[in-house]
Design a protein around this motif. Sequence first.
Motif, PDB file in Angstrom:
ATOM      1  N   ARG A   1      38.990  -9.842 -75.597  1.00 13.17           N
ATOM      2  CA  ARG A   1      38.186  -9.510 -76.781  1.00 13.17           C
ATOM      3  C   ARG A   1      36.738  -9.233 -76.389  1.00 13.17           C
ATOM      4  O   ARG A   1      36.144  -8.241 -76.832  1.00 13.17           O
ATOM      5  CB  ARG A   1      38.254 -10.651 -77.794  1.00 13.17           C
ATOM      6  CG  ARG A   1      37.413 -10.393 -79.058  1.00 13.17           C
ATOM      7  CD  ARG A   1      37.358 -11.642 -79.924  1.00 13.17           C
ATOM      8  NE  ARG A   1      36.744 -12.756 -79.229  1.00 13.17           N
ATOM      9  CZ  ARG A   1      35.431 -12.904 -79.061  1.00 13.17           C
ATOM     10  NH1 ARG A   1      34.589 -11.985 -79.513  1.00 13.17           N
ATOM     11  NH2 ARG A   1      34.954 -13.963 -78.421  1.00 13.17           N
ATOM     12  N   ARG A   2      36.162 -10.092 -75.565  1.00 11.44           N
ATOM     13  CA  ARG A   2      34.764  -9.921 -75.179  1.00 11.44           C
ATOM     14  C   ARG A   2      34.560  -8.638 -74.366  1.00 11.44           C
ATOM     15  O   ARG A   2      33.577  -7.917 -74.551  1.00 11.44           O
ATOM     16  CB  ARG A   2      34.291 -11.132 -74.390  1.00 11.44           C
ATOM     17  CG  ARG A   2      34.146 -12.397 -75.229  1.00 11.44           C
ATOM     18  CD  ARG A   2      33.738 -13.582 -74.366  1.00 11.44           C
ATOM     19  NE  ARG A   2      32.463 -13.333 -73.686  1.00 11.44           N
ATOM     20  CZ  ARG A   2      31.959 -14.119 -72.736  1.00 11.44           C
ATOM     21  NH1 ARG A   2      32.653 -15.209 -72.355  1.00 11.44           N
ATOM     22  NH2 ARG A   2      30.795 -13.834 -72.170  1.00 11.44           N
ATOM     23  N   MET A   3      35.493  -8.336 -73.489  1.00 11.54           N
ATOM     24  CA  MET A   3      35.395  -7.103 -72.699  1.00 11.54           C
ATOM     25  C   MET A   3      35.517  -5.874 -73.626  1.00 11.54           C
ATOM     26  O   MET A   3      34.762  -4.906 -73.496  1.00 11.54           O
ATOM     27  CB  MET A   3      36.490  -7.082 -71.633  1.00 11.54           C
ATOM     28  CG  MET A   3      36.496  -5.823 -70.780  1.00 11.54           C
ATOM     29  SD  MET A   3      34.999  -5.590 -69.769  1.00 11.54           S
ATOM     30  CE  MET A   3      35.264  -6.860 -68.515  1.00 11.54           C
ATOM     31  N   ARG A   4      36.431  -5.943 -74.566  1.00 10.40           N
ATOM     32  CA  ARG A   4      36.624  -4.818 -75.477  1.00 10.40           C
ATOM     33  C   ARG A   4      35.405  -4.597 -76.379  1.00 10.40           C
ATOM     34  O   ARG A   4      35.030  -3.469 -76.669  1.00 10.40           O
ATOM     35  CB  ARG A   4      37.858  -5.054 -76.347  1.00 10.40           C
ATOM     36  CG  ARG A   4      39.124  -4.566 -75.713  1.00 10.40           C
ATOM     37  CD  ARG A   4      39.245  -3.052 -75.875  1.00 10.40           C
ATOM     38  NE  ARG A   4      40.170  -2.500 -74.885  1.00 10.40           N
ATOM     39  CZ  ARG A   4      39.824  -1.894 -73.783  1.00 10.40           C
ATOM     40  NH1 ARG A   4      38.549  -1.735 -73.474  1.00 10.40           N
ATOM     41  NH2 ARG A   4      40.711  -1.406 -72.954  1.00 10.40           N
ATOM     42  N   GLU A   5      34.802  -5.685 -76.854  1.00 10.05           N
ATOM     43  CA  GLU A   5      33.624  -5.561 -77.711  1.00 10.05           C
ATOM     44  C   GLU A   5      32.466  -4.910 -76.954  1.00 10.05           C
ATOM     45  O   GLU A   5      31.716  -4.104 -77.513  1.00 10.05           O
ATOM     46  CB  GLU A   5      33.205  -6.933 -78.244  1.00 10.05           C
ATOM     47  CG  GLU A   5      34.152  -7.497 -79.296  1.00 10.05           C
ATOM     48  CD  GLU A   5      33.725  -8.881 -79.756  1.00 10.05           C
ATOM     49  OE1 GLU A   5      32.785  -9.447 -79.147  1.00 10.05           O
ATOM     50  OE2 GLU A   5      34.335  -9.400 -80.702  1.00 10.05           O
ATOM     51  N   ALA A   6      32.330  -5.255 -75.676  1.00  8.18           N
ATOM     52  CA  ALA A   6      31.214  -4.722 -74.885  1.00  8.18           C
ATOM     53  C   ALA A   6      31.499  -3.296 -74.412  1.00  8.18           C
ATOM     54  O   ALA A   6      30.598  -2.442 -74.413  1.00  8.18           O
ATOM     55  CB  ALA A   6      30.936  -5.629 -73.691  1.00  8.18           C
ATOM     56  N   PHE A   7      32.759  -3.001 -74.040  1.00  8.90           N
ATOM     57  CA  PHE A   7      33.110  -1.689 -73.486  1.00  8.90           C
ATOM     58  C   PHE A   7      34.449  -1.240 -74.080  1.00  8.90           C
ATOM     59  O   PHE A   7      35.503  -1.358 -73.440  1.00  8.90           O
ATOM     60  CB  PHE A   7      33.182  -1.749 -71.952  1.00  8.90           C
ATOM     61  CG  PHE A   7      31.885  -2.162 -71.307  1.00  8.90           C
ATOM     62  CD1 PHE A   7      30.874  -1.232 -71.099  1.00  8.90           C
ATOM     63  CD2 PHE A   7      31.658  -3.493 -70.957  1.00  8.90           C
ATOM     64  CE1 PHE A   7      29.672  -1.618 -70.519  1.00  8.90           C
ATOM     65  CE2 PHE A   7      30.461  -3.883 -70.390  1.00  8.90           C
ATOM     66  CZ  PHE A   7      29.456  -2.945 -70.171  1.00  8.90           C
ATOM     67  N   PRO A   8      34.425  -0.761 -75.302  1.00  6.08           N
ATOM     68  CA  PRO A   8      35.689  -0.437 -75.987  1.00  6.08           C
ATOM     69  C   PRO A   8      36.488   0.669 -75.322  1.00  6.08           C
ATOM     70  O   PRO A   8      37.704   0.737 -75.511  1.00  6.08           O
ATOM     71  CB  PRO A   8      35.217  -0.027 -77.390  1.00  6.08           C
ATOM     72  CG  PRO A   8      33.780   0.340 -77.234  1.00  6.08           C
ATOM     73  CD  PRO A   8      33.247  -0.527 -76.152  1.00  6.08           C
ATOM     74  N   ALA A   9      35.848   1.548 -74.557  1.00  5.57           N
ATOM     75  CA  ALA A   9      36.576   2.669 -73.965  1.00  5.57           C
ATOM     76  C   ALA A   9      37.010   2.414 -72.527  1.00  5.57           C
ATOM     77  O   ALA A   9      37.555   3.314 -71.880  1.00  5.57           O
ATOM     78  CB  ALA A   9      35.709   3.931 -74.010  1.00  5.57           C
ATOM     79  N   MET A  10      36.788   1.217 -72.025  1.00  5.46           N
ATOM     80  CA  MET A  10      37.088   0.929 -70.621  1.00  5.46           C
ATOM     81  C   MET A  10      38.584   0.651 -70.429  1.00  5.46           C
ATOM     82  O   MET A  10      39.158  -0.206 -71.115  1.00  5.46           O
ATOM     83  CB  MET A  10      36.285  -0.295 -70.159  1.00  5.46           C
ATOM     84  CG  MET A  10      36.539  -0.697 -68.707  1.00  5.46           C
ATOM     85  SD  MET A  10      36.041   0.587 -67.534  1.00  5.46           S
ATOM     86  CE  MET A  10      34.265   0.610 -67.809  1.00  5.46           C
ATOM     87  N   PRO A  11      39.261   1.328 -69.481  1.00  6.54           N
ATOM     88  CA  PRO A  11      40.654   0.989 -69.164  1.00  6.54           C
ATOM     89  C   PRO A  11      40.742  -0.411 -68.555  1.00  6.54           C
ATOM     90  O   PRO A  11      39.966  -0.757 -67.650  1.00  6.54           O
ATOM     91  CB  PRO A  11      41.068   2.061 -68.162  1.00  6.54           C
ATOM     92  CG  PRO A  11      40.099   3.189 -68.378  1.00  6.54           C
ATOM     93  CD  PRO A  11      38.807   2.531 -68.760  1.00  6.54           C
ATOM     94  N   LEU A  12      41.699  -1.209 -69.042  1.00  3.05           N
ATOM     95  CA  LEU A  12      41.846  -2.589 -68.579  1.00  3.05           C
ATOM     96  C   LEU A  12      43.260  -2.820 -68.056  1.00  3.05           C
ATOM     97  O   LEU A  12      44.243  -2.424 -68.696  1.00  3.05           O
ATOM     98  CB  LEU A  12      41.587  -3.587 -69.715  1.00  3.05           C
ATOM     99  CG  LEU A  12      40.192  -3.662 -70.327  1.00  3.05           C
ATOM    100  CD1 LEU A  12      40.158  -4.717 -71.429  1.00  3.05           C
ATOM    101  CD2 LEU A  12      39.151  -3.972 -69.258  1.00  3.05           C
TER     102      LEU A  12
END
Length: 437
Positions: free
Chosen positions: A72-83
Amino acid sequence: MPETRNIDVLLVEDDPADAGLVRHALRTLGSRFALTHRASLDDALAWLADHGCDVVLLDLSLPDSSGFDTIRRMREAFPAMPLVVLTGHDDEDFAIEAMAAGTQDYLFKGATDGPVLQRAIRYAIARKQLEEKLRHSEQRLLSIVTLAQDAILSVDARHRIVLFNPAAERMFGYAEADVLGRPLDMLIPPRLAAAHRAHVADFVIEGPSSRSMADRNEVVGLARDGREFPVEISISKDLQPDGMLLTAVIRDITERKRFENELRHLATTDPLTGLANRRQFLAAAERELVRVRRYDRPATVLMFDIDHFKRINDTHGHAAGDEALRHVAAVCRDLLRETDIVGRLGGEEFGILLPETDVPSAREAAERLRLALARAEIPRPDGGTLRLTASIGIAACMPGDAGIEQALSRADDALYHAKANGRNRVEVKAPELSAAS
């Protein structure tokens, strides 16, 4: 991702041994992958803010974050980043939940050899690109739906509303939350609901996937306050996994109908008297003649004009003549039935068609009209009054008449005799004379 450029990979992993396995696996793939390692989520977020990368390999058990909250925290900061999630849980359900939380792929620790890791990285990047394209497409569609001036709504296979845009809210007076999940019938007058459902059912089983507004009949909408209004609809259908989805674009045509009615009124009404003009009178009379032929029912026509009308204009002016014509129209409206057809045929000449009326009854009506006109004192624009009389001719509509003009011609003959015999009187053209002529 083109082979000519390195893929920048950020590994977020606090276990040195696991990080070493990933580093070793990428080295076996040559120089196509550039790896950066961070041991905590906060360090990773700070590094990404300054540098960025193509894909993040993310451990879910970090010193400063764990579980799905890390995603969630990664998505909030960088929503377009492939994970790509690295998990020690040998649990397929857990991995699937991680993907549902916003990652593009997952890998089990200890099973990350070079080819597997390469596939996961490339898949994550490609999938995220597709997701972003889809998200932008959906945003554009949402923007179109939201900003559209026409109402747009969709219903599911059970005719339950599933989409209701702002224009629809304005048109029908409901907020979106008030209608979602409710039946479409709430937007249609009850007397028309069954017919509308049948129409939609026919459309669902027909071949075309859409119908344009030009192909549709007008429909009546029902607003929240009970107001009914005419609408024009374009409808389309789309088969979804859970059933048919129907989408309608709806346009309120109240103003257009008002304008059309005004044009129709101007085209069919005499502007001075408000009576039917000659064209409209003849058309209505022709329709009545069809009924006379079909059902052998009586109908009678009257032709009359104002006696010495030119004298009124010459003596008192054209404004007084106009007032006289308006007065004649008012007397006709007061004395005649709603079913009677009255028209100004030109100048001071008027026509009347009396449905369901034989000649004796028509003569009684004509005498009432003649007397009412003769008794009235008509105000003049200069403050005085004037009087007038009318001569009236009567003729029956005959089943053998080829058109209404024949009956009017007989009534005109009778009118001529009324004038020749002294004016201010009623004359009848007898049917047998008509047949002989």
